[in-house]
Design an enzyme around this catalytic site. Structure first.
Site, short mmCIF file in Angstrom:
data_model
loop_
_atom_site.label_atom_id
_atom_site.label_comp_id
_atom_site.label_asym_id
_atom_site.label_seq_id
_atom_site.Cartn_x
_atom_site.Cartn_y
_atom_site.Cartn_z
N ASP A 13 18.43 -4.88 4.05
CA ASP A 13 18.46 -4.42 2.66
C ASP A 13 19.88 -4.38 2.11
OD1 ASP A 13 17.31 -3.54 0.31
OD2 ASP A 13 17.38 -1.42 0.87
N HIS A 30 21.14 -12.93 -1.91
CA HIS A 30 20.16 -13.38 -0.92
C HIS A 30 20.70 -14.55 -0.10
CE1 HIS A 30 17.36 -10.57 -2.48
NE2 HIS A 30 17.16 -11.18 -3.62
N LEU A 124 14.48 -16.33 22.86
CA LEU A 124 14.42 -15.28 21.84
C LEU A 124 13.22 -15.55 20.95
CD1 LEU A 124 15.77 -12.90 20.19
CD2 LEU A 124 16.87 -14.67 18.84
C1 IPE Z 1 12.56 -3.61 2.01
O1 IPE Z 1 13.55 -3.61 1.04
C2 IPE Z 1 11.99 -4.99 2.15
C3 IPE Z 1 12.89 -5.99 2.71
C4 IPE Z 1 14.10 -5.80 3.17
C5 IPE Z 1 12.35 -7.31 2.79
P1 IPE Z 1 13.23 -3.19 -0.48
O2 IPE Z 1 14.52 -3.29 -1.19
O3 IPE Z 1 12.11 -3.97 -1.00
O4 IPE Z 1 12.77 -1.67 -0.30
P2 IPE Z 1 12.64 -0.52 -1.38
O5 IPE Z 1 11.82 -1.06 -2.50
O6 IPE Z 1 14.02 -0.16 -1.83
O7 IPE Z 1 11.99 0.60 -0.64
C1 IPE Z 2 16.86 -7.05 0.54
O1 IPE Z 2 17.84 -6.88 -0.41
C2 IPE Z 2 16.22 -8.40 0.47
C3 IPE Z 2 14.84 -8.41 -0.03
C4 IPE Z 2 14.11 -7.36 -0.28
C5 IPE Z 2 14.23 -9.72 -0.25
P1 IPE Z 2 17.51 -6.34 -1.86
O2 IPE Z 2 17.23 -7.49 -2.74
O3 IPE Z 2 16.43 -5.31 -1.80
O4 IPE Z 2 18.88 -5.66 -2.26
P2 IPE Z 2 19.09 -4.32 -3.06
O5 IPE Z 2 18.35 -3.22 -2.34
O6 IPE Z 2 18.54 -4.54 -4.46
O7 IPE Z 2 20.57 -4.11 -3.04
MG MG Z 3 16.45 -3.29 -1.59
#
Ligand code: IPE
Ligand code: IPE
Ligand code: MG
Length: 239
Positions: A13, A30, A124
């Site tokens: 995240d 991303h 792995l």
């Molecule tokens: C969790 O992250 C999902 C992934 C890392 C793929 P999110 O950014 O979607 O989670 P929330 O919405 O903040 O809980």
């Molecule tokens: C996690 O990073 C990746 C996915 C959920 C695909 P985020 O896109 O949730 O990044 P933040 O939380 O908005 O910084």
């Molecule tokens: Mg996020």
């Protein structure tokens, strides 16, 4: 003695915030996140971790703007194209968990081709969670159990675990969540029952080998008790 990590799971995240902090569009975050994932896969292999499970797209991430969702799929396809040979050569077996039926068929085909190409590997096991939600997995697991004709008496924890997407892997020893949030966000709800959880404020694109080693060092300081007393775990006879 140090704990052994057989299975490491990661909620990757913080990509969006990483991009925002640099004045870049979210998709650039991303892209940087995909590079971080590549490095962490290598690092996990070097550290003899046998199972690595990465949360890449949750069942709730469909709520994001269409551009972002489509961009993520494009990124994933490109990633597979570029990485497939390296995976084959480096002994990494690719799996996915989650409900792939809603993904574009070109992406599904690429994934199927890659899981097939790497199926003889076993150094792995890399599992990528795609359109994954813990609740959805449990529901699909129940459906599978019912369809397979299991009776109520036969359905115990072991039999049910075999009905889940994760049937081939042990439960995670360590879960890492980057990006500063302290929540599970619907990841591996069944499997995390006794997993140690490490929250890192580092945004995922900045997560590297050193950050991984910090998580592993922290994990090594934990005493896993599985419901027992500290004395039982240390083998000290009870008075
Ligand atoms: C969790 O992250 C999902 C992934 C890392 C793929 P999110 O950014 O979607 O989670 P929330 O919405 O903040 O809980
Ligand atoms: C996690 O990073 C990746 C996915 C959920 C695909 P985020 O896109 O949730 O990044 P933040 O939380 O908005 O910084
Ligand atoms: Mg996020």
């Amino acid at each position: 003695m140090a704990n052994k990590i057989d299975h490491l799971a990661i909620i990757m995240d913080g990509n969006g915030r990483w991009a925002k902090g640099r004045g870049l569009p979210r998709l650039k975050g991303h892209e940087a996140g995909a590079q971080a994932a590549r490095k962490v896969v290598e690092a996990a292999k070097e550290r003899q971790i046998r199972f690595l499970t990465l949360y890449a797209f949750s069942s709730e991430n469909w709520r994001r703007p269409r551009d972002e969702v489509e961009g993520l799929f494009r990124l994933l396809e490109g990633f597979i194209d570029r990485e497939v040979e390296r995976l084959v050569e480096s002994g990494i077996r690719l799996h996915t968990i989650g409900d792939l039926s809603k993904f574009p068929s070109s992406l599904r085909q690429k994934i199927a081709m890659t899981t097939e190409k790497t199926q003889a590997n076993g150094e792995l096991h890399l599992s990528v969670a795609l359109n994954y939600g813990g609740r959805n997995e449990i529901l699909r697991g129940f459906r599978r159990a019912i369809r397979s004709g299991l009776s109520a008496e036969e359905l115990d924890e072991e039999a049910f675990s075999r009905c889940l997407d994760t049937s081939f892997m042990p439960d995670p020893d360590l879960l890492v969540r980057t990006g500063g949030e302290r929540r599970i966000s619907n990841f591996l709800l069944w499997q995390l029952a006794y997993t140690e959880i490490y929250f890192s404020d580092t945004l995922w694109p900045d997560f590297d080998e050193n950050a991984l080693d910090s998580a592993i060092s922290w994990f090594n300081t934990r005493q896993r008790r599985f419901g027992m007393t500290p004395e039982q775990i240390e083998g000290i006879p009870l008075p």
